[in-house]
Scaffold this active site. Structure first.
Site, PDB file in Angstrom:
ATOM      1  N   SER A  55       0.793  -1.221   0.000  1.00 46.31           N
ATOM      2  CA  SER A  55       0.000   0.000   0.000  1.00 46.31           C
ATOM      3  C   SER A  55       0.818   1.260   0.000  1.00 46.31           C
ATOM      4  O   SER A  55       1.361   1.665   1.018  1.00 46.31           O
ATOM      5  CB  SER A  55      -0.933   0.016   1.198  1.00 46.31           C
ATOM      6  OG  SER A  55      -2.160  -0.502   0.784  1.00 46.31           O
ATOM      7  N   THR A 101       0.850   6.859   4.524  1.00 46.52           N
ATOM      8  CA  THR A 101       0.503   5.508   4.042  1.00 46.52           C
ATOM      9  C   THR A 101       0.337   4.573   5.229  1.00 46.52           C
ATOM     10  O   THR A 101       1.231   3.767   5.524  1.00 46.52           O
ATOM     11  CB  THR A 101       1.590   4.945   3.111  1.00 46.52           C
ATOM     12  OG1 THR A 101       2.844   4.989   3.816  1.00 46.52           O
ATOM     13  CG2 THR A 101       1.690   5.713   1.831  1.00 46.52           C
ATOM     14  N   PRO A 102      -0.778   4.660   5.907  1.00 45.80           N
ATOM     15  CA  PRO A 102      -0.954   3.900   7.144  1.00 45.80           C
ATOM     16  C   PRO A 102      -1.167   2.396   6.990  1.00 45.80           C
ATOM     17  O   PRO A 102      -1.252   1.689   7.990  1.00 45.80           O
ATOM     18  CB  PRO A 102      -2.190   4.545   7.767  1.00 45.80           C
ATOM     19  CG  PRO A 102      -2.927   5.158   6.636  1.00 45.80           C
ATOM     20  CD  PRO A 102      -1.934   5.520   5.606  1.00 45.80           C
ATOM     21  N   LYS A 103      -1.261   1.906   5.730  1.00 41.60           N
ATOM     22  CA  LYS A 103      -1.539   0.476   5.575  1.00 41.60           C
ATOM     23  C   LYS A 103      -0.351  -0.283   5.002  1.00 41.60           C
ATOM     24  O   LYS A 103      -0.493  -1.100   4.100  1.00 41.60           O
ATOM     25  CB  LYS A 103      -2.760   0.282   4.673  1.00 41.60           C
ATOM     26  CG  LYS A 103      -4.049   0.659   5.350  1.00 41.60           C
ATOM     27  CD  LYS A 103      -5.242   0.197   4.556  1.00 41.60           C
ATOM     28  CE  LYS A 103      -6.519   0.569   5.279  1.00 41.60           C
ATOM     29  NZ  LYS A 103      -7.721   0.162   4.534  1.00 41.60           N
ATOM     30  N   ASN A 104       0.831  -0.008   5.519  1.00 35.54           N
ATOM     31  CA  ASN A 104       2.038  -0.616   4.980  1.00 35.54           C
ATOM     32  C   ASN A 104       2.669  -1.506   6.059  1.00 35.54           C
ATOM     33  O   ASN A 104       2.964  -1.037   7.157  1.00 35.54           O
ATOM     34  CB  ASN A 104       2.965   0.532   4.566  1.00 35.54           C
ATOM     35  CG  ASN A 104       4.360   0.094   4.238  1.00 35.54           C
ATOM     36  OD1 ASN A 104       4.985  -0.651   4.980  1.00 35.54           O
ATOM     37  ND2 ASN A 104       4.872   0.568   3.112  1.00 35.54           N
TER      38      ASN A 104
END
Lengths: 429, 341
Positions: B27, B140-143
């Protein structure tokens, strides 16, 4: 006759009402009802236009072909997942029986490229000269098996892969996805599945693994990415498939997992959500859908699963017909609503330009293309007789729920790798 | 910066065939997010700081597949990164190079791993590093890589003091972000830091009582603090009863209730059953009926089991049609149970 009966089921659903919010709205119900309204509108439109539920095969094949050699710059974000791109594309084509539409040398080029992703210390990385990682290792092996040529099999250095997998093992029983990387149930699945596909499972590799996985089962019956975390469809798949391979499903509460899993199917949409009170997503058609054949196998035959069933979930009726025990579970199909799942994929998840998607109004990508098709295949290829919504021409080749490999490719790989020398220990029975 | 943003938008519009990769795998946003112009080391070939390094080209082989049309900046940066990796040079400039690579592709786990090696070698200021990670996280908090990196930093610093506030902040924009809950849960367990956690889950449930992540976290908190004692089960069930009364069709609440019921050695079946029957008398909640079936199946009396059979029939034929096959199976199980008794 079968097609029209299914169509009636779908038609009824267009009159469905939105899920109740109990007169107490929250963000969860707001987004859910918004999506349901969209789905109902799509179904209504479909019904009014008397559309046939057909898998637009040629558009998806074109979509994949347009990306298999080169991809635009925005794919830089997947530069550490290129074996995945190979696997998603090749597996999708394989299920659609479309290898013949590729240029003659494409498969060989895939083999060569994947060999450049292999690390000299074992395992495959997300691209050449990248650190080996369990996820692209699984993807590379799965892609090579999907290609299925001698050349493809011979690329894999089983010995160094085995040593690599052992190094990724942690004392607690989980696997690090790369050297000093995160430990979660994806790591476990990719390690165990890769080892199983290559015939390098050993007691040493497996020690402590089933117990670690069992710690990931939650109070609601589902399974999480790591102990104490929330139940999730992708992780439930990883957990069950790993335990299935290891023949240790006795360590978890299967009836509770079954209950959790059936509740992932959405009333209106027909597809699966990944977590309670979240939205449907086409990729869960496989992650959640594939849980059913495995549970079916386990609940039908609660005693020791026979050797040949370790890597299969057959479409032939022979194994499922024989009552091996006095289990009350004697079903003639998976316990999911296969028709509703097929409806969701066919009506809501095909993008008009080609490729499949998460949900309406999203754009296609190769990941969703792979997993929507894989889920569709599972739903169609019932062991008691194929049931294809829309038309028999929608039928995809059957895929293994445990490995997500097309069945004949899996068999061929099993035949090949079972003859290869095994690490110097007794194999897990 | 404006030029890059416009370029990215053009890519977006022209790309109906290809789109943002799923958060399931990698992500990052479609655009390269900007490194401040004065901080980038690109172009390396004319940068005196890098004149000693021979860039190492990517070796895809002669006829690769899934070749990505990288930007010049990406290609060159990666060429220098590969060279540094080969040398295993863990220097300040290598650390800065990692930042550039991460900026270009935040899912490059090799870069994150090497970054950690550099941090250790250089004995870097990990508090500053935490700031760096926090900034990227907000974009990008979904990495996966970024959260694991954070976990390592917090572990090395042996300091969780920022974590609860930070995770709470990220949850404000996405209250169900799996990575965030995972990190928070890890912090709680690793540092035995549970004060205020129960209240935290309560506040999230006040915002949205259907937040399954909050319920899950609550279960973990109770398990690791008081445990599921008789008193706790009583107070927790009262808490859930209230939430169910507000929204009887909330599966998360019912799952949690069943979780309490299952840990219960104290056989408070009666209270659970009374409550459930109460709900059913007011609303045809599928989950209420489902839970009632679970309770009745625990009993041995034929009358209870027969009633459970009737409920299964009702669920399969009317209330929960999509799961008709499942309800028929459960019905069969109960009938088997009746026969066995």
């Amino acid at each position: 006759a079968i097609s029209s009966a299914f169509s009636e089921v779908v038609v009824e659903r267009t009159e469905m009402s939105l899920s109740s919010d109990d007169g107490y709205q929250t963000q969860t119900t707001r987004v859910q009802r918004e999506l349901e309204q969209l789905i109902i509108d799509i179904l209504r439109l479909w019904r009014r236009e008397q559309q046939v539920m057909s898998l637009r095969r040629s558009t998806h094949i074109s979509y994949i072909k347009s990306g298999i050699l080169t991809l635009p710059g925005m794919f830089t974000v997947l530069d550490s997942s290129r074996p995945w791109l190979c696997y998603w594309m090749l597996h999708s084509l394989c299920l659609m029986d479309a290898f013949s539409s590729l240029e003659k040398d494409t498969l060989s080029r895939c083999v060569q490229f994947l060999s450049h992703c292999q690390s000299s210390s074992g395992g495959f990385g997300g691209g050449p000269q990248q650190l080996p990682h369990l996820a692209p290792s699984y993807a590379a092996v799965a892609a090579l098996i999907t290609i299925g040529t001698q050349e493809a099999y011979e690329v894999i250095n089983r010995k160094s892969m085995y040593e690599y997998l052992l190094r990724m093992k942690t004392p607690a029983g989980g696997f690090s996805v790369h050297n000093e990387g995160e430990v979660d149930i994806r790591g476990t699945y990719t390690a165990i599945a890769t080892a199983a596909m290559l015939n390098i499972l050993t007691p040493e590799l497996v020690k402590g693994v089933p117990e670690w996985i069992a710690r990931c089962q939650r109070y609601d019956g589902g399974m999480a990415g790591e102990p104490e975390m929330e139940s999730h469809g992708g992780y439930a798949y990883c957990g069950l498939a790993s335990l299935f391979i290891l023949r240790r499903t006795d360590l978890i509460d299967l009836p509770l997992l079954l209950k959790w899993t059936v509740n992932r199917q959405m009333r209106v949409e027909g597809g699966f959500q990944g977590r309670t009170n979240k939205l449907v997503d086409g990729c869960y058609s496989f992650w959640v859908g594939a849980i059913f054949p495995m549970l079916h196998e386990l609940l039908t035959n609660p005693t020791e699963v026979a050797e040949e069933e370790k890597v299969q979930c057959s479409t032939s009726s022979s194994s499922s017909n024989s009552p091996r025990s006095s289990s009350p579970y004697h079903q003639s199909s998976w316990l999911m609503n296969a028709e509703e799942l097929q409806k969701y994929v066919l009506v809501c998840c095909q993008h008009y330009t080609g490729g499949l998607i998460d949900k309406p109004e999203k754009y296609p990508d190769f990941y969703h293309t792979c997993y929507c098709l894989s889920g569709l295949s599972i739903a169609q290829n019932n062991p008691f007789g194929v049931k294809c919504l829309g038309s028999e021409t929608n039928k995809l080749k059957p895929t293994s729920p445990v490995f997500n490999l097309e069945i004949s490719k899996l068999r061929a790989a099993e035949a090949y790798f079972s003859k290869q020398p095994h690490p110097d220990q007794i194999s897990v029975p | 910066r404006k030029r890059r943003r416009r370029e990215a938008q053009r890519t977006q519009r022209g790309s109906l065939y290809f789109c943002v990769p799923p958060s399931c795998v990698a992500s990052t946003p479609m655009t390269d997010f900007e490194v401040q112009e004065d901080k980038t080391m690109y172009p390396f070939s004319t940068n005196p700081e890098w004149s000693d390094i021979t860039p190492l080209k990517q070796d895809d082989g002669p006829n690769p597949v899934v070749s990505i049309l990288y930007s010049k900046r990406f290609s060159e940066s990666m060429d220098y990164f590969r060279a540094i990796l080969q040398k295993d040079e863990r220097s300040p400039r290598a650390l800065r190079l990692c930042s550039e690579i991460i900026d270009l592709n935040s899912a490059n786990y090799t870069a994150w791993h090497f970054r950690r090696a550099c941090l250790k070698e250089l004995d870097s200021n990990l508090t500053e590093e935490l700031k760096y990670v926090s900034e990227i996280t907000l974009q990008t908090p979904k990495n996966y890589q970024l959260w694991f990196h954070r976990r390592k930093l917090v572990e090395w610093l042996n300091d969780p003091s920022l974590e609860l506030e930070f995770t709470a902040k990220v949850l404000e924009s996405d209250s169900k972000n799996y990575h965030v809950w995972s990190h928070r849960s890890w912090v709680n367990q690793h540092f035995n830091l549970w004060d205020g956690e129960l209240a935290f889950t309560k506040s999230l449930l006040e915002q949205d009582l259907r937040n399954n992540s909050a319920f899950n976290h609550r279960y973990t908190v109770v398990k690791h603090t008081t445990g599921f004692t008789r008193e706790v089960i009583q107070s927790e069930s009262r808490f859930v009863f209230e939430l169910i009364t507000k929204a009887p069709n909330n599966e998360s609440a019912w799952n949690y209730l069943r979780g309490l019921f299952d840990t219960n050695e104290f056989s408070q079946h009666d209270e659970f059953q009374r409550f459930t029957e109460d709900v059913i008398s007011g609303t045809k909640s599928v989950h209420a009926y489902s839970f009632l079936v679970d309770i009745l199946m625990r009993r041995k009396q034929n009358s209870d089991l027969l009633r459970a059979v009737e409920i299964c029939k009702n669920l399969g034929s009317e209330l929960d049609e999509i799961r008709v096959k499942y309800w028929k199976y459960v019905e069969k199980l109960i009938r088997q149970q009746i026969q066995d008794e």
